[in-house]
Structures are given as C-alpha cells and as structure tokens.
Design a protein around this motif. Structure first.
Motif, mmCIF file in Angstrom:
data_model
loop_
_atom_site.group_PDB
_atom_site.id
_atom_site.type_symbol
_atom_site.label_atom_id
_atom_site.label_comp_id
_atom_site.label_asym_id
_atom_site.label_seq_id
_atom_site.Cartn_x
_atom_site.Cartn_y
_atom_site.Cartn_z
ATOM 1 N N LEU A 129 -26.922 39.855 -9.085
ATOM 2 C CA LEU A 129 -27.238 40.681 -7.919
ATOM 3 C C LEU A 129 -28.750 40.678 -7.745
ATOM 4 O O LEU A 129 -29.492 41.034 -8.672
ATOM 5 C CB LEU A 129 -26.743 42.113 -8.112
ATOM 6 C CG LEU A 129 -27.121 43.118 -7.016
ATOM 7 C CD1 LEU A 129 -26.539 42.712 -5.662
ATOM 8 C CD2 LEU A 129 -26.671 44.526 -7.389
ATOM 9 N N VAL A 130 -29.218 40.274 -6.576
ATOM 10 C CA VAL A 130 -30.650 40.198 -6.292
ATOM 11 C C VAL A 130 -31.035 41.376 -5.399
ATOM 12 O O VAL A 130 -30.440 41.580 -4.330
ATOM 13 C CB VAL A 130 -31.008 38.867 -5.599
ATOM 14 C CG1 VAL A 130 -32.504 38.798 -5.310
ATOM 15 C CG2 VAL A 130 -30.575 37.696 -6.467
ATOM 16 N N LEU A 131 -32.016 42.157 -5.845
ATOM 17 C CA LEU A 131 -32.545 43.267 -5.054
ATOM 18 C C LEU A 131 -33.896 42.854 -4.491
ATOM 19 O O LEU A 131 -34.835 42.580 -5.251
ATOM 20 C CB LEU A 131 -32.707 44.524 -5.907
ATOM 21 C CG LEU A 131 -31.468 45.089 -6.598
ATOM 22 C CD1 LEU A 131 -31.804 46.409 -7.281
ATOM 23 C CD2 LEU A 131 -30.329 45.264 -5.624
ATOM 24 N N LEU A 132 -34.008 42.816 -3.184
ATOM 25 C CA LEU A 132 -35.236 42.424 -2.506
ATOM 26 C C LEU A 132 -35.731 43.633 -1.726
ATOM 27 O O LEU A 132 -35.320 43.885 -0.593
ATOM 28 C CB LEU A 132 -34.965 41.236 -1.585
ATOM 29 C CG LEU A 132 -34.367 40.005 -2.296
ATOM 30 C CD1 LEU A 132 -33.899 38.966 -1.288
ATOM 31 C CD2 LEU A 132 -35.370 39.404 -3.268
ATOM 32 N N LEU A 162 -28.245 44.704 4.160
ATOM 33 C CA LEU A 162 -29.609 44.998 4.604
ATOM 34 C C LEU A 162 -29.724 46.473 4.959
ATOM 35 O O LEU A 162 -29.037 46.952 5.861
ATOM 36 C CB LEU A 162 -29.959 44.131 5.815
ATOM 37 C CG LEU A 162 -31.271 44.460 6.541
ATOM 38 C CD1 LEU A 162 -32.463 44.326 5.610
ATOM 39 C CD2 LEU A 162 -31.438 43.572 7.777
ATOM 40 N N VAL A 163 -30.595 47.178 4.263
ATOM 41 C CA VAL A 163 -30.858 48.596 4.523
ATOM 42 C C VAL A 163 -32.184 48.698 5.269
ATOM 43 O O VAL A 163 -33.218 48.241 4.769
ATOM 44 C CB VAL A 163 -30.922 49.403 3.217
ATOM 45 C CG1 VAL A 163 -31.231 50.867 3.511
ATOM 46 C CG2 VAL A 163 -29.614 49.275 2.447
ATOM 47 N N THR A 164 -32.154 49.290 6.458
ATOM 48 C CA THR A 164 -33.369 49.443 7.244
ATOM 49 C C THR A 164 -33.589 50.915 7.573
ATOM 50 O O THR A 164 -32.649 51.710 7.592
ATOM 51 C CB THR A 164 -33.288 48.643 8.561
ATOM 52 O OG1 THR A 164 -32.179 49.118 9.324
ATOM 53 C CG2 THR A 164 -33.111 47.160 8.289
ATOM 54 N N VAL A 193 -31.082 44.009 0.415
ATOM 55 C CA VAL A 193 -32.423 43.903 0.961
ATOM 56 C C VAL A 193 -32.779 45.226 1.633
ATOM 57 O O VAL A 193 -31.927 45.854 2.267
ATOM 58 C CB VAL A 193 -32.501 42.759 2.005
ATOM 59 C CG1 VAL A 193 -33.925 42.588 2.528
ATOM 60 C CG2 VAL A 193 -31.975 41.461 1.411
ATOM 61 N N SER A 194 -34.030 45.657 1.500
ATOM 62 C CA SER A 194 -34.484 46.845 2.229
ATOM 63 C C SER A 194 -35.750 46.502 2.996
ATOM 64 O O SER A 194 -36.549 45.671 2.566
ATOM 65 C CB SER A 194 -34.752 48.017 1.279
ATOM 66 O OG SER A 194 -35.978 47.832 0.589
ATOM 67 N N SER A 205 -35.199 52.336 -0.894
ATOM 68 C CA SER A 205 -35.252 51.790 -2.251
ATOM 69 C C SER A 205 -34.279 52.511 -3.171
ATOM 70 O O SER A 205 -33.581 51.887 -3.985
ATOM 71 C CB SER A 205 -36.677 51.903 -2.810
ATOM 72 O OG SER A 205 -37.595 51.207 -1.989
ATOM 73 N N GLU A 206 -34.213 53.821 -3.034
ATOM 74 C CA GLU A 206 -33.291 54.603 -3.858
ATOM 75 C C GLU A 206 -31.843 54.202 -3.573
ATOM 76 O O GLU A 206 -31.021 54.108 -4.494
ATOM 77 C CB GLU A 206 -33.490 56.086 -3.572
ATOM 78 C CG GLU A 206 -32.544 57.023 -4.315
ATOM 79 C CD GLU A 206 -32.808 57.060 -5.811
ATOM 80 O OE1 GLU A 206 -31.907 57.499 -6.554
ATOM 81 O OE2 GLU A 206 -33.904 56.639 -6.251
ATOM 82 N N LEU A 207 -31.545 53.941 -2.337
ATOM 83 C CA LEU A 207 -30.184 53.536 -1.981
ATOM 84 C C LEU A 207 -29.827 52.206 -2.628
ATOM 85 O O LEU A 207 -28.714 52.029 -3.142
ATOM 86 C CB LEU A 207 -30.065 53.438 -0.459
ATOM 87 C CG LEU A 207 -28.692 53.047 0.092
ATOM 88 C CD1 LEU A 207 -27.621 54.047 -0.346
ATOM 89 C CD2 LEU A 207 -28.734 52.957 1.616
ATOM 90 N N LEU A 208 -30.759 51.253 -2.639
ATOM 91 C CA LEU A 208 -30.502 49.973 -3.299
ATOM 92 C C LEU A 208 -30.227 50.169 -4.784
ATOM 93 O O LEU A 208 -29.287 49.581 -5.351
ATOM 94 C CB LEU A 208 -31.702 49.040 -3.109
ATOM 95 C CG LEU A 208 -31.581 47.974 -2.011
ATOM 96 C CD1 LEU A 208 -31.357 48.609 -0.655
ATOM 97 C CD2 LEU A 208 -32.827 47.085 -1.983
ATOM 98 N N LEU A 209 -31.023 51.002 -5.440
ATOM 99 C CA LEU A 209 -30.834 51.244 -6.873
ATOM 100 C C LEU A 209 -29.493 51.908 -7.156
ATOM 101 O O LEU A 209 -28.796 51.546 -8.121
ATOM 102 C CB LEU A 209 -31.962 52.120 -7.412
ATOM 103 C CG LEU A 209 -33.327 51.454 -7.585
ATOM 104 C CD1 LEU A 209 -34.349 52.481 -8.055
ATOM 105 C CD2 LEU A 209 -33.241 50.315 -8.590
ATOM 106 N N GLN A 210 -29.134 52.864 -6.345
ATOM 107 C CA GLN A 210 -27.858 53.549 -6.553
ATOM 108 C C GLN A 210 -26.693 52.564 -6.451
ATOM 109 O O GLN A 210 -25.774 52.571 -7.274
ATOM 110 C CB GLN A 210 -27.692 54.675 -5.523
ATOM 111 C CG GLN A 210 -28.650 55.843 -5.683
ATOM 112 C CD GLN A 210 -28.314 56.730 -6.867
ATOM 113 O OE1 GLN A 210 -27.212 56.678 -7.416
ATOM 114 N NE2 GLN A 210 -29.272 57.551 -7.263
ATOM 115 N N ALA A 211 -26.724 51.715 -5.433
ATOM 116 C CA ALA A 211 -25.656 50.742 -5.263
ATOM 117 C C ALA A 211 -25.652 49.742 -6.416
ATOM 118 O O ALA A 211 -24.577 49.367 -6.929
ATOM 119 C CB ALA A 211 -25.818 50.018 -3.926
#
Length: 718
Positions: free
Chosen positions: A164-167, A78-80, A189-190, A88-94
């Motif tokens: 992998l699910v990106l929410l 979970l990124v907050t 999740v973000s 959002s960019e952090l989720l995409l990079q990972a």
C-alpha cells in the motif's frame, strides 16, 4: 591463456536481484547469497481521537480492498480538501485498518511530497522516486539518474509485492503520476489540489465537520476536567461555542483543544470568548507547533500575484458566500477572467463552488483573506474595491426592485462605478430570489456604506430594498435597515431623504399594529416634505396618515386624508399613486357601508394596476373587491374576486395576499361548505404565521366564532 573459441557464451546468475556491472564471459556461473529489501512498516500511529469521517474511511477501504475485484487502475483513492481538513489523518486511519486486516503483507510505503509544506519546495518526481527506491532496499549507486528510468525500476520492485503506497500532501497530478504503483498494489493520495488528471482515482472530497461532530472532536481531544454533571454541561456548552468559531475545520479544533487539554470548564469559557472575536481568531488558533493561519498560508503562497489579490479581495465581502459578479466588482475584472482565476482557487480548495455562479469561503479562510487584504493590498486599492462592491449591489438592487415594484417612486441617484455585469434580475421571480439570497450581504453593505465617503449609498440601498420587504412583510428586518439609513441621512442633514425614510418606517410599523409609532413617523415625514416644498411627498405622508385613522376606527377621518392625497396625485398625474389611494379609500368606504362607492373605486384602481402590469397591487385590489361584495351580501361576486385574488397572489408570490384571499373564502364558505372553509382557513393561518402577522390570531378568533375548525397551522400550499 584461454584459447579463442567460437562456441556460445552462457552466463547464469542466481540467488537474488543485484545491481552492478554486468560480467560477460564464457561459461561463468555466479552464485551469491540472496539479498532482501528491508521490511516496510506503516508510518506513525494515527491519532486515537478520530471522529466524523467513518464514511470516507470505509470508502477508501473499499477502493484498496484486495478482494474487491477492482481493475489495475482503480485501486487508487484520492482524498482532497482544504488546508486543515484532516486529509493526512484520514490516509493513516485507512492504512492502519487495512494492515490490521492483513491486506498488504508487503507493508506500507509512505512519503510526504511536501506539496503544500510551509517553507519547503515540493519534491520532484525524481527525488520522490529516489527516496521510495531507497526505502525498497536499492543502494544509492544503483538508482538510475533519470526520472523515467527510476519510475520503471520502482514499478519493477513492486511488481510481485502487495504494498500500500501512501502519497501525502501532493501538489499536482504531474508530481504523483509516476509514483502510482502497479497492479497488485494500491495507493492512497491526498492533496489540497483537485488533481483533475488522475482520471481513474476514486475521489473523496472532505468538507467541514457538522457542528455536533465538531463539538465531539474538540471534547475528545481536549479531555477537560469535569468532576460534576454541572461542570460537564458547562464544558459542553463552551465546546459548542469553540466548535462554532472553528467552523468544522479539524485542524482548528485540534489546535484549540491542545490549548485547554485537561483544563477545567472555566478555561474552555476563556478560550471560547477569545475565539468569539473574528479579528483575533487566527491568532488564537496557534498552539506553538501548529497554526491554522500558517496552514492556510501555504496554499495562499503558491498562487501567482493576480490570484493572491483576488483571494485577498474576497475578504472584503461581508459574507463568506460570494457571487461571481461581486468578485468581478471587487477585482474590476470581466467575468471570464474572474471565473478562470476562481477556478484556480477552487483547485487548491481556498474556495469551494456553492451553486451556480457562487463561491464559498470557509469561515476561517474568509478571516485569513480579510487579514491578507489589509496587509497586502494598498489602502487606496482596498477603498476602491469596496466602493465598486457597494455600487455593484446598489445597481443590482435597483434593477431588482424595479422588477418587484415597477412604477413606484424611488430616490433619484446615479451609480459612480457601474458593474461589468450583474445577475439576471429583470423578471419578478428572479428579482425576489436574488433579494432573498443576498439579503444578509445587502444589510451588511448598507451599514458599511454609511461609513464611506459617500453615505448616500446607504439610504439609496435601503430605498431599493423597500419593494422586497413590503412584498415579504419582513417588517423587523426592514425597520432595522431603515433605522441605519435614517441615522446616516440625519447625520448628513438630508431632510428630504429623512422624510422618505420616515414614511417607509411608518408603513412597516403600522403593519405591525404600532399605529401611534407610525403616526409619529408620518408626521415627521409631512413636516420634512413641507420644509423642502415637496407636494408629492406631503401627499404621501397624508395618505399614509389615513391608515392611522383607519386602524383606529375613525373611517371618516381616514377618508378625508385619502381625498386630500387623491387631489394632489391627480393634479400631478401620478396614476399609480392615484390608484393606490382609491384602493385605500374603498376600505374606509366598506367600513362606512358605502359599498357601491368602494366597488367603483376598486374597479378603477384595478384597471390601472392591470394596465401598468402591477400584479401585487392587482391582487390587493381584487381582495378589496371580494371584501366589498362580501360585506354587501353579494356572495357569488365576492367568491369570484377572492378566487381571482388567490390566483394572482400565488402568481406573484405574495403569501400575505394569498392568506387574505383564503381568509375571505373561509369566512364566505363557513355556512355553506365547512370543509372548504376549513381548508382555506388552515392555509390562511399558516401563511399569516409564517409572516408573523398579528392577523393570525385575529383570523383564528374569527373562524372559531363562525364554527370553522382551526387545527394547528402549517405552511403547506395546496
């Protein structure tokens, strides 16, 4: 016609998973070609400019690593963080790095939940599940109606697939809980919200980028034209200014970079100058497609009316770090209500916790709040909130000053709007800590008070800060605040107040070896007090003038002024002032060789200070006794008094009096114990240098003449 039969009915359907009516009959076997869900691919390619979040990327990869051995619920990251932090960019990079490593052969299933999208309602769990199931290959008429049924089908579809699910952009825990995948898959999740109900998620809170990283991100995104080394250096210099204005917010840095991408250093300089003005900053941080203000506004808009008002009122606070008592004053609410509403602002990262009882607004969020308060709050309510805030700080400063310098004369006043509550400042250490922490806010509010309908709060606040400034010897800062207050009192034609402020300015100046400047202020104070018939004030100005004579070496003239002031204070019954004068007289008497008189006066003064519980005054008197005995050649009594002064000064936190005691010990021990003399001399130098006192170089010369080594001083305390 088929004859009725009592035998068992068997159905066999193979070839894949299908959704439709169930065919019931005897001995029916259906063989259909297998259907497969469309392949899942990763969403848009992340930006090639990505700096400063490597630690967080690695943390997310550790969470979703298929070989990590994490349990079925622990593969959720979970990124907050606040709006524009780059979640959002952090989720995409990972996600891209995970796919590159071959971790999720089933692909990446991604959805923007519109939790904080401007102008869009957040997706309901049912709508989100419908979209996800369609992505997984289910026809629309095969998707169940109810959200719980959709969630069950969703989990079944993912049961045997490594996905992998990106929410992204989640509003709250209820929105995202049904979308978390089953064991064998992972989720990132973000959210701007803390999502406290996601108990098993590994949390990665994002904060501002450090200044160097911010500059690096801006330059990488802007890619300015720099043909020469000089142009490159200029571009980097302007980039640092821009990064400072953007305050480490990645969205702001990217928006700013977009406006000067590929341009020269001159264009960067122009942008930096525009962003220097806080009033225009949010307007400038808009590249036509992305706007920092709009991004922050998406969080602001979901608040209820009371929460929006509270956030907007925080924009009136002069600093971006605000205490709960100040917020309570602004909103005119009890602490319990403030804490509850501020928690809501924390949950969506409009504010952050910053120590016990304090909150921090990102600089750009603070600017946004200030814009909102002027646009959304009636002017009369804004003025009332500012009055309450100033009165809150004034009331607290007055209480704190009473703890720092009990018994001293203060300008009489009343507080029109006493606060609901204030910090605990009734103990000396707590009061000093509060002043040190709040000094930037106090200085700013003092200036604001000068422009309000009641400018008297400006000079009253300046007077309340006197004890702290005298204790810390922060002469330059004190002079700045006094000048603001003196200007306000002069405009208001408050002669007596002007005289009090002139006296204080003289004290600050004489401590900086600016005796002639101090003398002018003391004379102005004396004349003003005489004009309004204030005998106590006249005596104070005369007593202060004695120090001008003292520093000029005219000790007889100094003694005469001390004696004149002493007679007035004695007649008025001002015991503390009388003791202070006796202490000053003793220093003149030491210079005149009247050691017995000096010792007697200092002993009398010390008794009063001890009785009144005045630790700083006591430390000063003990140092004076040490100097009197040392000058008279009485080494052992001098040593005892310097040691008592050292203990008392450390107990009350006075670096100056500690340095003075150590200086006395260093000189006293120079001939008999050079090692201890050097020890005390080094620390005395360090403290004088910390205080930027001219006594530092005087002591260095004195110790050198005595043969005591003076290494480079530091601020360590033994």
């Amino acid at each position: 016609m088929t004859e009725p039969s009592t035998s068992r009915t068997d159905n066999s359907i193979s070839g894949g998973t299908y959704y439709g009516p169930v065919i019931q009959g005897r001995n029916i076997t259906l063989h259909l070609p297998e259907a497969s869900a469309p392949p899942l691919g990763i969403p848009s390619v992340p930006s090639s400019v990505f700096v400063g979040r490597d630690h967080e990327v690695q943390g997310l990869l550790d969470v979703i690593d298929p070989d990590s051995g994490n349990g079925p619920r622990s593969r959720v990251g979970l990124v907050t963080g606040a709006a524009g932090m780059g979640k959002s960019e952090l989720l995409l990079q990972a996600a891209h790095r995970a796919v590159h490593r071959g971790w999720f052969p089933g692909g990446v299933l991604s959805i923007d939940l519109d939790g904080f999208s401007l102008g869009l309602a957040p997706l309901t769990p049912a709508d989100a599940l419908r979209r996800l199931l369609q992505r997984l290959g289910l026809p629309l008429d095969a998707i169940p109606e109810h959200a719980e049924d959709r969630a069950a089908v969703y989990r079944e579809c993912l049961r045997d697939r490594s996905v992998l699910v990106l929410l992204d952009n989640t509003r709250d825990s209820a929105q995202v809980q049904p979308l978390l995948p089953p064991y064998g898959c992972a989720a990132l999740v973000s959210s701007r919200n803390l999502l406290p109900a996601l108990d098993d998620a590994r949390r990665f809170p994002l904060s501002d980028l450090p200044p160097d990283v911010s500059c690096e991100l801006f330059l990488a995104a802007a890619d300015p034209r720099t043909g020469t080394d000089a142009e490159g250096a200029a571009a980097r210099s302007h980039a640092r200014r821009i990064a400072t204005s953007c305050a480490g917010l990645p969205l702001a840095l990217r928006v700013a970079a977009a406006q000067v991408r590929g341009e020269t250093a001159d264009h960067l300089a122009e942008l930096a100058t525009s962003l220097d003005d806080k009033r225009k900053r949010l307007v400038e941080l808009d590249d036509g497609e992305r706007a920092v203000a709009a991004s922050i506004g998406a969080s602001y808009d979901i608040l209820d009316e009371s929460e929006r008002l509270l956030f907007a009122l925080c924009g009136l606070h002069p600093g971006s770090r605000v205490g709960v008592h100040a917020v309570a004053a602004l909103a005119d609410l009890p602490l319990r209500d403030v804490r509850r509403r501020m928690q809501r602002l924390r949950n969506i990262h409009l504010v952050e916790a910053d120590g016990v009882g304090h909150y921090k607004l990102h600089d750009l969020f603070h600017v946004y709040a200030r814009e909102r308060v002027h646009e959304d709050v009636p002017e009369a309510d804004t003025r009332a909130a500012m009055d309450r805030l100033i009165d809150c700080y004034l009331y607290t400063a007055d209480r704190a000053d009473a703890a720092v310098a009990p018994g001293r004369y203060r300008l009489p006043h009343t507080v029109a709007h006493p606060p609901h509550s204030i910090p605990d400042v009734d103990e000396r250490d707590a009061a000093l800590a509060w002043f040190a922490e709040e000094m930037p806010q106090l200085s700013a509010l003092l200036r604001m008070a000068a422009t309000t309908s009641d400018p008297s709060r400006c000079w009253i606040l300046a007077d309340a800060m006197r004890g702290f400034f005298f204790h810390t010897k922060a002469w330059d800062s004190w002079l700045e605040t006094l000048q603001v207050a003196l200007d306000a009192a002069t405009d208001a034609r408050e002669i007596r107040v002007q005289s009090v402020l002139h006296n204080s300015m003289g004290v600050a100046l004489i401590e900086q070896d600016r005796s002639q400047d101090a003398a002018r202020h003391y004379e102005a104070a004396r004349a003003g007090f005489e004009a309004v018939g204030d005998a106590h004030g006249v005596a104070t100005a005369v007593e202060n003038r004695a120090w001008v004579h003292q520093y000029a070496g005219d000790h007889l003239a100094a003694l005469a002024d001390h004696q004149q002031a002493l007679a007035v204070y004695g007649a008025l019954g001002a015991r503390r002032n009388t003791a202070i004068v006796q202490r000053g007289m003793a220093l003149a008497e030491i210079e005149l060789g009247r050691y017995e008189d000096a010792t007697a006066h200092l002993t009398q003064a010390l008794d009063v200070f001890v009785e009144l519980g005045l630790d700083l005054d006591s430390a000063m008197a003990l140092n004076g006794l040490g100097e009197a005995h040392a000058s008279a050649g009485r080494g052992e009594p001098a040593r005892r008094h310097f040691l008592r002064a050292l203990r008392r000064s450390r107990a009350c936190g006075s670096l100056f009096e500690e340095a003075r005691a150590r200086e006395g010990l260093a000189v006293l021990l120079a001939a008999t114990d050079p090692r201890r003399a050097a020890h005390h001399g080094k620390r005395a130098l360090a403290h004088y240098q910390t205080l930027r006192s001219p006594k530092a170089e005087q002591l260095r010369s004195r110790l050198t003449a005595l043969g005591v080594p003076t290494p480079e001083a530091d601020t360590a305390r033994s």
